[in-house]
Write a protein that holds these residues in place. Structure first.
Motif, short mmCIF file in Angstrom:
data_model
loop_
_atom_site.label_atom_id
_atom_site.label_comp_id
_atom_site.label_asym_id
_atom_site.label_seq_id
_atom_site.Cartn_x
_atom_site.Cartn_y
_atom_site.Cartn_z
N THR A 222 -28.37 15.95 -33.41
CA THR A 222 -29.11 16.08 -32.15
C THR A 222 -30.17 15.00 -32.04
O THR A 222 -30.37 14.42 -30.96
CB THR A 222 -29.75 17.47 -32.05
OG1 THR A 222 -28.72 18.47 -32.13
CG2 THR A 222 -30.50 17.63 -30.76
N ALA B 143 -23.98 33.27 -21.92
CA ALA B 143 -23.44 32.33 -20.94
C ALA B 143 -24.14 32.52 -19.60
O ALA B 143 -24.50 33.63 -19.21
CB ALA B 143 -21.94 32.55 -20.77
N LEU C 20 -21.73 26.81 -27.55
CA LEU C 20 -21.69 25.80 -26.49
C LEU C 20 -22.77 26.06 -25.44
O LEU C 20 -23.48 25.14 -25.02
CB LEU C 20 -20.31 25.79 -25.83
CG LEU C 20 -20.12 24.85 -24.65
CD1 LEU C 20 -20.34 23.40 -25.07
CD2 LEU C 20 -18.75 25.03 -24.02
N TRP C 21 -22.92 27.34 -25.01
CA TRP C 21 -23.95 27.64 -24.00
C TRP C 21 -25.34 27.38 -24.56
O TRP C 21 -26.21 26.85 -23.85
CB TRP C 21 -23.83 29.10 -23.54
CG TRP C 21 -22.45 29.61 -23.33
CD1 TRP C 21 -21.95 30.80 -23.77
CD2 TRP C 21 -21.37 28.97 -22.62
NE1 TRP C 21 -20.64 30.95 -23.40
CE2 TRP C 21 -20.26 29.83 -22.69
CE3 TRP C 21 -21.23 27.75 -21.97
CZ2 TRP C 21 -19.04 29.53 -22.11
CZ3 TRP C 21 -20.02 27.43 -21.40
CH2 TRP C 21 -18.94 28.31 -21.46
N THR D 104 -36.43 19.62 -30.46
CA THR D 104 -35.24 20.47 -30.46
C THR D 104 -35.61 21.93 -30.74
O THR D 104 -35.07 22.85 -30.12
CB THR D 104 -34.23 19.98 -31.51
OG1 THR D 104 -33.98 18.58 -31.31
CG2 THR D 104 -32.93 20.74 -31.41
N TRP E 220 -30.16 21.10 -24.58
CA TRP E 220 -30.12 19.75 -24.01
C TRP E 220 -30.73 19.69 -22.63
O TRP E 220 -31.24 18.64 -22.21
CB TRP E 220 -28.69 19.23 -24.00
CG TRP E 220 -28.36 18.54 -25.28
CD1 TRP E 220 -27.65 19.03 -26.33
CD2 TRP E 220 -28.76 17.22 -25.65
NE1 TRP E 220 -27.59 18.10 -27.34
CE2 TRP E 220 -28.25 16.98 -26.95
CE3 TRP E 220 -29.50 16.23 -25.03
CZ2 TRP E 220 -28.48 15.79 -27.62
CZ3 TRP E 220 -29.72 15.03 -25.69
CH2 TRP E 220 -29.21 14.83 -26.97
N GLY E 221 -30.72 20.79 -21.90
CA GLY E 221 -31.42 20.81 -20.63
C GLY E 221 -32.92 20.60 -20.81
O GLY E 221 -33.54 19.83 -20.05
N TRP F 51 -17.84 30.44 -28.46
CA TRP F 51 -18.29 29.94 -27.16
C TRP F 51 -19.81 29.99 -26.99
O TRP F 51 -20.38 29.07 -26.39
CB TRP F 51 -17.61 30.73 -26.04
CG TRP F 51 -16.18 30.38 -25.83
CD1 TRP F 51 -15.09 31.15 -26.14
CD2 TRP F 51 -15.66 29.17 -25.27
NE1 TRP F 51 -13.93 30.49 -25.81
CE2 TRP F 51 -14.25 29.26 -25.28
CE3 TRP F 51 -16.25 28.00 -24.78
CZ2 TRP F 51 -13.44 28.26 -24.80
CZ3 TRP F 51 -15.44 26.99 -24.30
CH2 TRP F 51 -14.05 27.11 -24.31
N THR G 243 -26.22 25.22 -26.93
CA THR G 243 -26.45 23.78 -27.03
C THR G 243 -26.73 23.17 -25.66
O THR G 243 -27.60 22.28 -25.52
CB THR G 243 -25.24 23.10 -27.68
OG1 THR G 243 -24.96 23.72 -28.94
CG2 THR G 243 -25.50 21.62 -27.91
N ALA G 244 -26.04 23.64 -24.63
CA ALA G 244 -26.26 23.11 -23.29
C ALA G 244 -27.68 23.42 -22.80
O ALA G 244 -28.33 22.57 -22.17
CB ALA G 244 -25.23 23.70 -22.32
N LYS G 245 -28.17 24.63 -23.10
CA LYS G 245 -29.54 24.97 -22.68
C LYS G 245 -30.57 24.12 -23.43
O LYS G 245 -31.56 23.66 -22.84
CB LYS G 245 -29.80 26.46 -22.94
CG LYS G 245 -28.96 27.38 -22.07
CD LYS G 245 -29.15 28.83 -22.46
CE LYS G 245 -28.22 29.74 -21.66
NZ LYS G 245 -28.37 31.16 -22.04
N TRP H 261 -28.11 32.58 -26.40
CA TRP H 261 -26.74 32.09 -26.39
C TRP H 261 -25.87 32.74 -25.33
O TRP H 261 -24.66 32.48 -25.26
CB TRP H 261 -26.10 32.30 -27.76
CG TRP H 261 -26.32 33.66 -28.37
CD1 TRP H 261 -27.29 34.00 -29.25
CD2 TRP H 261 -25.55 34.84 -28.13
NE1 TRP H 261 -27.18 35.34 -29.59
CE2 TRP H 261 -26.11 35.87 -28.92
CE3 TRP H 261 -24.44 35.14 -27.35
CZ2 TRP H 261 -25.61 37.17 -28.93
CZ3 TRP H 261 -23.93 36.44 -27.35
CH2 TRP H 261 -24.51 37.43 -28.13
#
Length: 414
Positions: A31, A274, A292-293, A258, A299-300, A289, A295-297, A272
């Motif tokens: 990251t 969705a 993934l949600w 992070t 990175w937001g 899954w 990690t996306a948050k 985590w």
């Protein structure tokens, strides 16, 4: 949806615990490498320039090249430093940054070689307090780095950092109190489970805004990067550092970014879980899954850090302290009282007060923004006027005449 069973923590085999710890370490390192490259690319795009585009395809290996370059550089120790504290300061900064991620839930229960285990290294009944305590240790690395360098500029950067962290950690901790009251737990996995129906960003909007502001100040990022304000501090507390020691400070900064981003996602954005409408799909919150949600948050929020750096100028120190002590802390205290009253009413069966809490949160968020804007306008420096010059013979304290006036006086006397 499979929330972790609290009894599973502490019962994993040793190899699984080691694998999860190594996975978190690798996740944070990747990251950081990606965030450094993404930040340079995003800043370049926002400032109408290219950014890294030489090393690797489209410059994708630039972060790796910079890390190798720093590792191969000669490590210099200036004369006059306190050697052991000087060398220990980067280590003190980087280790707590990794330790704080141990209680962050990255997903629900999964099966690893037949063993059911949560995607979380461990959990504690006071996990959020553990994060606050661990991240607070990191400031010692900054203060000791400034003091041990034997130079005035790093010392000034270290002192600024201590005042900054103390101020904004109070506001950050107060933003957590509303989450504790409404969820009824300090466990990170328990807080995520409490957001199964509604995320706390909607119910506790003022706490979310206070936390987002505090996390930027806590990580010394623009526009709150006062401990290393290169405009007046030549780089701040790490001015005298080079090679791997300097790289460790940069690593600690991005890992802390992070960590606070992951904590924001955990406390306010459902962890985590969705997002809607993906959450309506069967199996969206099961298996791998959720990773993934999550990690996306994260990175937001990392993108938010980069966006702020590209757009906002650095605040003055008095504006920065006034914002923390006179805006964030009083708003947090008042909001805690509102949340406590609503929680008591909910316990007595008045569940409809959740709508009132949302409305009160919106009003408090607007008031917070207006107050911060007014204080910024009121904190503008007054216009500077030229001092009036009084003649030396009108009873004032005798001063040397201004250049050009001495000749004029001599000509007048003649």
């Amino acid at each position: 949806m499979t929330h972790p069973d609290p009894t599973l923590f502490g019962h994993d085999p040793w190899w699984l615990i080691l694998a999860k710890a190594l996975g978190i370490f690798v996740f944070l390192l990747l990251t950081v490498l990606t965030a450094i490259l993404a930040e340079r690319k995003i800043l370049g795009r926002m400032q109408m320039r290219l950014g890294p585009n030489r090393v690797g395809p489209r410059g994708m290996l630039q972060s790796l090249a910079d890390g190798v370059k720093l590792a191969l550089k000669e490590g210099l120790i200036p004369a006059g430093v306190d050697k052991w504290i000087y060398l220990a300061a980067p280590v003190i900064s980087v280790i707590p940054a990794f330790m704080a991620f141990a209680v962050i839930p990255m997903g629900g229960e999964v099966s690893v070689f037949g063993h059911r285990t949560p995607l979380q290294l461990t959990d504690l009944p006071v996990a959020v307090l553990y994060i606050i305590a661990v991240t607070s240790i990191g400031v010692y690395g900054i203060v000791l780095a400034g003091w041990a360098s034997g130079s005035v500029y790093p010392l000034l950067g270290g002192l600024r950092s201590s005042a900054q962290v103390v101020s904004y950690e109070i506001a950050m901790a107060l933003s957590f109190v509303a989450v504790f009251i409404y969820s009824g737990t300090m466990s990170t996995s328990g807080i995520v489970a409490a957001q199964n129906d509604v995320w706390f960003v909607f119910l506790l909007l003022p706490s979310f805004l206070v936390y987002v502001t505090s996390m930027v100040g806590e990580t010394n990022r623009a526009p709150f990067d006062l401990p290393e304000a290169e405009g007046e501090l030549v780089g701040g507390f790490h001015t005298e550092y080079s090679s791997l020691k300097f790289a460790m400070f940069m690593l600690a900064e991005y890992v802390n970014m992070t960590t606070v981003s992951a904590l924001a996602a955990t406390l306010f954005l459902g962890g985590w879980h969705a997002p809607w409408p993906i959450s309506m799909i069967d199996g969206a919150n099961s298996g791998w899954w959720p990773l993934l949600w999550f990690t996306a948050k994260v990175w937001g929020f990392l993108f938010l850090f980069m966006w702020l750096r590209a757009t906002l100028p650095r605040m003055r120190y008095d504006q920065f302290m006034r914002l923390g002590w006179k805006v964030l802390i009083p708003v947090s205290l008042g909001w805690i009282m509102i949340v406590a009253v609503v929680r008591v009413l909910r316990d007595y069966g008045y569940h409809g007060w959740a709508t009132g809490l949302v409305a009160a949160g919106i009003v408090a968020a607007i008031a917070l923004g207006l107050t911060a804007w007014r204080m910024r306008r009121a904190g503008s420096p007054p216009a500077v006027t030229a001092p009036s010059v009084r003649a030396p013979d009108d009873g004032a304290f005798p001063v040397p005449p201004l250049p050009g006036r001495a000749q004029a006086r001599e000509q007048a006397d003649v």
